[in-house]
Scaffold this motif. Structure first.
Motif, PDB file in Angstrom:
ATOM      1  N   THR A   1     -12.789  90.031  71.975  1.00  0.00           N
ATOM      2  CA  THR A   1     -12.091  89.406  70.855  1.00  0.00           C
ATOM      3  C   THR A   1     -10.930  88.545  71.331  1.00  0.00           C
ATOM      4  OG1 THR A   1     -12.685  91.262  69.420  1.00  0.00           O
ATOM      5  CG2 THR A   1     -10.871  89.849  68.697  1.00  0.00           C
TER       6      THR A   1
ATOM      7  N   PHE B   1     -16.849  81.992  67.837  1.00  0.00           N
ATOM      8  CA  PHE B   1     -16.872  82.624  66.518  1.00  0.00           C
ATOM      9  C   PHE B   1     -18.112  83.499  66.356  1.00  0.00           C
ATOM     10  CE2 PHE B   1     -13.837  79.390  64.611  1.00  0.00           C
ATOM     11  CZ  PHE B   1     -12.902  80.327  64.214  1.00  0.00           C
ATOM     12  N   ASN B   2     -19.251  82.983  66.757  1.00  0.00           N
ATOM     13  CA  ASN B   2     -20.493  83.738  66.553  1.00  0.00           C
ATOM     14  C   ASN B   2     -20.563  84.952  67.461  1.00  0.00           C
ATOM     15  OD1 ASN B   2     -22.964  83.528  64.875  1.00  0.00           O
ATOM     16  ND2 ASN B   2     -23.992  83.640  66.847  1.00  0.00           N
TER      17      ASN B   2
ATOM     18  N   ASN C   1     -19.124  87.774  65.874  1.00  0.00           N
ATOM     19  CA  ASN C   1     -19.781  88.138  64.610  1.00  0.00           C
ATOM     20  C   ASN C   1     -19.191  87.452  63.385  1.00  0.00           C
ATOM     21  OD1 ASN C   1     -21.491  90.026  66.001  1.00  0.00           O
ATOM     22  ND2 ASN C   1     -19.751  91.439  66.058  1.00  0.00           N
ATOM     23  N   ASN C   2     -18.605  86.277  63.543  1.00  0.00           N
ATOM     24  CA  ASN C   2     -18.142  85.482  62.409  1.00  0.00           C
ATOM     25  C   ASN C   2     -19.125  84.341  62.213  1.00  0.00           C
ATOM     26  OD1 ASN C   2     -16.784  83.975  60.472  1.00  0.00           O
ATOM     27  ND2 ASN C   2     -14.768  84.307  61.396  1.00  0.00           N
TER      28      ASN C   2
END
Length: 726
Positions: free
Chosen positions: A300, A333-334, A337-338
């Motif tokens: 993250t 982002f992906n 998990n966004n």
């Protein structure tokens, strides 16, 4: 062995880039994802050199020079032999008998002879000063300094002028005088006419730039020179948003920025993989290698760092190609998990300026984002993904032959194959594990296998898993689809169309799963569907052919782990696994339906059959495809031990009781220590490392020792040792 051959090899060859400049540093060229055809499977937009270094081409430059210098009057092999075997002492004493040396002496070529003496002297002094030198009497750095101090560059009229420049560059690099290397290049660069020699000098210049912190220049030289090893080593020490920002501030459009960005994005992928224990790939070099750098050591935090960096870059008017930064932002982002933000950013990236390679990278990332956020019930999205998957597969298939020899090709030449095989498939494995959708991963794996002419795709093979149940739901779903594909989505139809699925290993795996949980009817149903001819070609089959009908002692391993090919037939004719499951089913039914007086003996018989089919028995190939001493405890041995414990509490004659306790004492369970802990090097048993159940069994056997007439029990050396020590 001629030690001088190795010691003097530096005279003949070029040790390019950083490796040459860091004689005392650890050799290496950065990180390489395991089982990957590319250093950059996830994010690839820079035309990186092939992993195979150019050293083979450059090594021949010295030989070529001397062959040309002698006008071809000396055989090439003789020149090569001299350069690899000559010693400074013999050359100075005139005792070298090689045709090359004799030719130079006959020509009275003092310029060449003097150069060769200094070159040999330097190479031997350098080798002797290294930590890995084979000489016990190692030269000090002062002695090497004295040798280097004697090297000077003659007038340009000297035929050895260019060779002396190269020799002095090597010498300064060995002494870590990197500023002097740069100064020599700046002074003599224009005077070097031999382009191959100039390429070798560039390798040292790149290393000097690296060691003096001029990373932009170093990366540019390594890339231009095709020196993948030095480039990767340099990059592995620069991975990180903070380093990327520093390079960006110098020149946002430099090769260094793009290479470090590419490395960083693939580093994020490794962080994602490392969240799953079985994918514990090594991470890049300092500071990541020793875990000292924690700010970006989590996924993250690392993703957020590049998202912030990308936003800065996209707002900077100096940036020539903002597309790649928007793509990086979407990727990050992906990965966290966004999916909504990833889709927004990748759509924006398509409208921004980029190179053709950046366009290709964006399209691959766009497919992955859509694939990982696929709504299973959306038929229009399924159709679009099917089209994109077909396009990717066709491109990957065209590169698969190159991928088999990836060390000879740059990552950009196998970018689509690496993306599918080493990024999309393992990502899907992480995404779909423990769900019925795991079937999609298995079919994609098979598609990769198909494009590789049937060769095993071993990076994520199901049978490499440590548990039976990890992909059971996916296997079951795949088995159903093999019977009826009418309900497949467009995406799955596309994935299936590229695969050449062999149903036998699927049915066989599901049969073994059912066997492991004791569902013999289901195991028989699956094993009966396995082609016996296919089964007969598997490695485990020979062990069943050789042992299945042999008389076996209960709870004893009587056979070795080796079976000679001459002792078995070449073609399988018996489905041993299905047959044995029928035997187990019958034994289980007999046990469960028996009267109280019969249950102890029938339970013992059932447990003995389970033991023989477990990893500890002679028929381990009933339940396992391979045998390992490190994996002796499995579901069948545990069930065997459980049944024995159950019947041990029932009333039974002494001889039956003794056999039951003997079985308990014989079955290794997860509660036991490892064998080397149980039986130590002093030839004694460590009873505290036995499980409580096995200790109780030995205690009961000790009580029955004089009451039974069973030579397996009375002659058991472990039992006698227990009795003598208790």
């Amino acid at each position: 062995m001629n030690l001088n051959f190795w010691k003097n090899l530096l005279t003949a060859v070029s040790v390019i880039g950083i490796v040459a400049l860091s004689a005392d540093d650890a050799r290496g060229c950065g990180w390489e994802p395991a089982s990957s055809v590319s250093r950059y499977p996830a994010f690839q937009f820079v035309n990186t050199p092939a992993p195979q270094p150019k050293s083979d081409e450059l090594n021949g430059e010295t030989v070529d020079f001397w062959c040309d210098y002698t006008g071809g009057r000396v055989d090439r092999d003789d020149v090569s032999a001299f350069l690899s075997q000559a010693t400074y002492a013999e050359v100075c004493a005139g005792k070298d008998n090689s045709p090359f040396f004799r030719y130079l002496e006959a020509e009275k070529d003092t310029a060449a002879l003097n150069f060769l003496k200094q070159s040999l002297h330097f190479s031997e002094a350098l080798d002797a000063s290294r930590e890995n030198s084979w000489d016990y009497d190692k030269n000090s750095s002062a002695e090497l300094s004295e040798v280097v101090a004697r090297i000077s560059i003659p007038a340009k009229s000297n035929p050895m002028f260019e060779r002396y420049v190269f020799l002095l560059v090597r010498a300064d690099a060995a002494m870590h005088r990197y500023d002097d290397v740069i100064e020599l290049w700046n002074k003599y660069n224009g005077e070097i006419k031999n382009q191959e020699l100039k390429d070798r000098l560039l390798g040292y210049l790149g290393g000097a730039y690296y060691h003096t912190g001029k990373y932009v220049d170093a990366i540019s030289i390594f890339a231009k020179n095709g020196d993948a090893n030095s480039l990767n080593w340099c990059l592995s020490h620069l991975v990180g948003a903070s380093n990327l920002l520093k390079l960006f501030d110098v020149d946002p459009n430099s090769d260094a920025v793009y290479y470090v960005l590419q490395d960083y994005m693939n580093y994020l992928w490794l962080l994602k993989l490392n969240q799953a224990e079985e994918y514990n790939f090594p991470l890049p070099g300092n500071p990541y290698r020793n875990g000292a750098y924690s700010a970006e050591g989590n996924l993250t935090g690392a993703c957020n760092a590049i998202i912030s960096m990308a936003e800065v870059a996209m707002d900077d008017q100096r940036v020539e190609y903002p597309e790649v930064w928007a793509t990086a932002k979407a990727f990050a982002f992906n990965l966290c998990n966004n999916g909504a933000m990833a889709k927004k950013e990748i759509a924006a990236a398509a409208r921004l300026k980029g190179t053709p390679e950046m366009d290709s990278n964006r399209r691959r990332i766009s497919f992955w984002i859509d694939f990982s956020n696929y709504n299973e019930g959306d038929s229009s999205q399924s159709a679009l993904l099917a089209k994109e998957y077909n396009t990717l597969y066709v491109k990957a298939e065209s590169q698969s032959s190159l991928a088999a020899y990836y060390s000879s090709y740059s990552p950009s030449e196998v970018a689509d194959y690496a993306f599918l095989a080493n990024f999309v498939v393992p990502y899907a494995e992480l995404q779909y594990r423990d769900t019925p959708l795991y079937y999609r991963v298995l079919v994609m794996m098979d598609g990769v296998r198909a494009m590789n002419s049937g060769q095993d795709y071993r990076a994520f093979e199901p049978q490499q898993r440590y548990t039976y149940t990890l992909q059971t739901k996916g296997l079951q779903a795949l088995a159903r689809m093999l019977d009826d594909r009418s309900g497949l989505s467009q995406l799955d139809k596309s994935i299936f169309s590229s695969a050449e699925i062999n149903p036998n290993p699927i049915y066989d795996a599901l049969g073994r799963v059912a066997l492991s949980i004791g569902d013999y009817d289901e195991a028989i149903a699956y094993f009966d569907r396995v082609d016996v001819y296919w089964m007969g070609r598997q490695g485990f089959y020979a062990y069943l052919q050789a042992r299945y009908d042999n008389e076996m002692k209960p709870f004893a391993r009587s056979a070795t782990n080796y079976v000679s090919e001459d002792s078995v037939e070449l073609i399988g004719t018996v489905n041993y696994r299905a047959d044995y499951c029928r035997r187990l089913r019958d034994l289980k039914a007999d046990y469960e339906n028996a009267s109280s007086s019969q249950r102890p003996q029938l339970g013992y018989d059932y447990a003995a059959a389970l033991f023989q089919a477990s990893a500890q028995g002679d028929l381990w190939a009933i339940s396992n495809n391979m045998w390992s001493v490190g994996h002796l405890v499995d579901a069948l041995s545990d069930r065997s031990a459980s049944i024995l414990e159950e019947v041990s509490r029932m009333k039974a004659p002494n001889d039956v009781k003794a056999r039951i306790y003997y079985g308990i004492a014989s079955v290794q369970t997860s509660a036991d220590g490892l064998f080397y802990e149980i039986y130590d090097y002093r030839n004694r048993w460590n009873w505290d490392r036995f499980s409580p159940a096995r200790l109780r069994a030995y205690a009961e056997l000790a009580k029955l020792y004089t009451k039974v007439d069973d030579r397996r029990i009375t002659g058991c050396d472990v039992l006698r040792s227990y009795i003598s020590s208790h």
